[in-house]
Scaffold this active site. Sequence first.
Site, PDB file in Angstrom:
ATOM      1  N   ASP A  86      39.034  37.730  39.857  1.00 26.34           N
ATOM      2  CA  ASP A  86      39.990  38.138  38.104  1.00 26.34           C
ATOM      3  C   ASP A  86      39.679  39.681  38.617  1.00 26.34           C
ATOM      4  O   ASP A  86      38.503  40.479  39.417  1.00 26.34           O
ATOM      5  CB  ASP A  86      38.865  37.654  37.165  1.00 26.34           C
ATOM      6  CG  ASP A  86      39.336  38.328  36.222  1.00 26.34           C
ATOM      7  OD1 ASP A  86      40.315  37.910  35.886  1.00 26.34           O
ATOM      8  OD2 ASP A  86      38.898  39.226  35.374  1.00 26.34           O
ATOM      9  N   GLU A  96      43.543  39.048  42.393  1.00 26.60           N
ATOM     10  CA  GLU A  96      44.344  39.765  41.390  1.00 26.60           C
ATOM     11  C   GLU A  96      44.127  41.177  41.265  1.00 26.60           C
ATOM     12  O   GLU A  96      43.080  41.661  41.376  1.00 26.60           O
ATOM     13  CB  GLU A  96      43.659  39.665  39.844  1.00 26.60           C
ATOM     14  CG  GLU A  96      44.843  39.842  38.426  1.00 26.60           C
ATOM     15  CD  GLU A  96      43.755  40.163  37.482  1.00 26.60           C
ATOM     16  OE1 GLU A  96      43.995  40.403  36.724  1.00 26.60           O
ATOM     17  OE2 GLU A  96      42.822  40.628  37.580  1.00 26.60           O
TER      18      GLU A  96
HETATM   19  C1  NOJ Z   1      41.856  39.973  33.814  1.00 24.26           C
HETATM   20  C2  NOJ Z   1      42.216  38.749  33.003  1.00 24.26           C
HETATM   21  O1  NOJ Z   1      43.405  38.407  33.421  1.00 24.26           O
HETATM   22  C3  NOJ Z   1      42.664  38.633  31.495  1.00 24.26           C
HETATM   23  O2  NOJ Z   1      42.503  37.934  30.851  1.00 24.26           O
HETATM   24  C4  NOJ Z   1      40.796  39.304  31.552  1.00 24.26           C
HETATM   25  O3  NOJ Z   1      40.487  39.422  30.341  1.00 24.26           O
HETATM   26  C5  NOJ Z   1      40.142  40.158  32.909  1.00 24.26           C
HETATM   27  N1  NOJ Z   1      40.714  40.127  33.728  1.00 24.26           N
HETATM   28  C6  NOJ Z   1      39.064  40.733  32.676  1.00 24.26           C
HETATM   29  O4  NOJ Z   1      38.193  39.291  32.830  1.00 24.26           O
END
Ligand code: NOJ
Length: 528
Positions: free
Chosen positions: A205, A256
Site C-alpha cells: 500500500d 501501489e
Molecule cells: C491506498 C488504499 O488503496 C486506500 O484504500 C487507503 O485509503 C490508502 N492507501 C491509505 O492506506
Amino acid sequence: MSTTDGGPWWRSAVIYQVYPRSFADGNGDGVGDIGGIRTHLGHLRELGVDAIWMSPWYPSPMADGGYDVADFRDIDPVFGTLAEAETLIEEAHAAGIRMIVDIVPNHISSEHPWFKAALADPAAPERELFWFRPGRGENGDQMPTDWRGEFDGTTWTRTPDGAWYLHLFTPEQPDLNWDHPAVRAEFESILRFWFDRGVDGIRIDSAALLLKDPTLPEVVADTPHPFQDLDGVHDVYRAWRRVSDSYAGDRALIGEVWMPEVERFANYLRPDELHAAFNFDLLGCAWDPTLMRESIDRTLHAHAAVGAPATWVLSNHDVTRHVTRYGREDTTFSFHNNLDGTPVDLELGTRRARAAALLSLSLPGATYIYQGEELGLWENEAIPEDQHQDPMWARRGHGRDGCRVPLPWSGDEPPFAFSTATPWLPQPPDWKGLTAQAQSGDPSSMLSLYRSAIALRRDELGLHDSAMAWIDLHPQVLAYCRGAAFACVLNLSDAPVALPDHESLLLASGPLDGDRIPPDTAVWLRMR
Ligand code: NOJ
C-alpha cells in the site's frame, strides 16, 4: 497452477481483488468475511482467475476500511480467525488460485501497541518509530508543516503533551518512521510471517510514501518532494526483494505506486526491487483512441525499459467503478476532479466496460479485476449521507463507498444473498439483473463475457508472450496483434467499422452489425 506465458505467474496473471467487507458475509452480521469468501471460491474458479489479492483483513478499528492495521499477524474478528485465513489459503491453492495479501507499511493504526506506547509517555522509545515533532509558533500550537494529506486533510495532530504527530492519511493512521531500523526489521518479519503461511504475493500500500525528508521542508513546486518518492525508498524494496527471493515458488511484490512520471514509476520495477506495480495511467485516461493508444505505448515502453511486466487496472476499491466512468460525458478519473453526481448513461458505460474488458485482458502483462467488475456493477451514487463510512467523505465531500457496496449474489432484492442481515452499505435494488446467479446462465451477460475471455486468454498462444504490434486500421480504432494469429480490435469511433480480414471471430464484446464492429465494441480475432 499454470501460467500463460511459461514465465513466472505474476508476469501474466489475472488477479481478482477481494475487498473482504463486501464480497460475501458468512456469519450474518452484514459484513463480508472469510467464511463468505470460502463459500464463493467456486465463483472465482469458474471465472478462471489465477490469483486473489485480499485487501486488508487484519485487526483494525476500520477508520480507513482496514488500511489502519492494529496487528499484521492476525485477522480481525469481523472477518474470522487466523486459522480460517490459513484454511482459505490452502483451499485457494487447491482450486489453483494463488493468494496475495495487502501490507500497509506507510502507517499503522493508532490502536497498534507501538503507537499506544508512544502516546502514553513522551519519553517512550516508541516515539522514535513515528514522526513526533514540536509545533511551530510561540506556543507550539501551529502544525510543524503545512503539508496537505492524501485525503486533502491536514497531516498533523497534537497530542495531550503538546507534541504533534504526522499522518498523511487520517489521524488514526500515524505514519511510521522508516529511518528507524526497528520499523524495517518489523516489516521484513511481517513479510516472512505471511510467506511462511504460503501466500504467493504481497500488495504494498502507498508504496512511494514511506520515506520523509527529516528536515520537513514545505512542498514547493520544482524542488524535491518531502514525502513522495524519496530515493531512499528503493533500499527498502531491495531488502524486501531479498526476503521474497529467499522463498521458493515465485513470491511476488506488487506496489501501489501512483506516480505521474513513468520513469520514476519504473524505478520501482528494477530487477532487484518490486516484481510489478499497479499501472493507473489507463484507468485515469479518457475513452479516447488517441489518448488510450498513447497511454498503452507509454506504459509498455516504461515497463520494457526495466524488463518488468505491465499491469492493467480498470477499477479498484478507491476509484469510481468504470461502468459509471465510461457512461459520463467526462470519462477521465482523478481524485482531484470529482464527477460524482454528473449524468451517467449506464447502457453506454456498460457497453464500453465490456469492450474495455477485452482490451485489458489482451494487452501484454497482468490484469487486475476488482470484485463486481465481472458483474458489470456500477457506482452506487445514491448512498444516503448518514450511511457513508469512508473517511475521505468528510475531508473531500466525496468518497469511495459507492464502489465498495456489497456484491449481489442471487435473489430479486437486497441483500441479494450477500448476507442474511442488512449489508453495511446499501445495495441498489436495480442490481437484481446483475446478480451472479442471474448472469450465470446468460451467454450475453458481463459474467459470461469475462468467463469466456479469461478462458480464451489461457488457451490462446498469441496471448502468451509479451510482444504486441499495432495494426493501423482506422484513426479511431485500436487494433493490435499478439503473436502471429491473435488480434484485438476496439472501435472507438462513432460509426461501425469493417472487420479486418481474419480467419475466425473468437469473441465479441457485443452484437456485431453484419461484418462490421459497432461503436464502443471490441472483438478478438484469429488472424490468417
Ligand atoms: C491506498 C488504499 O488503496 C486506500 O484504500 C487507503 O485509503 C490508502 N492507501 C491509505 O492506506
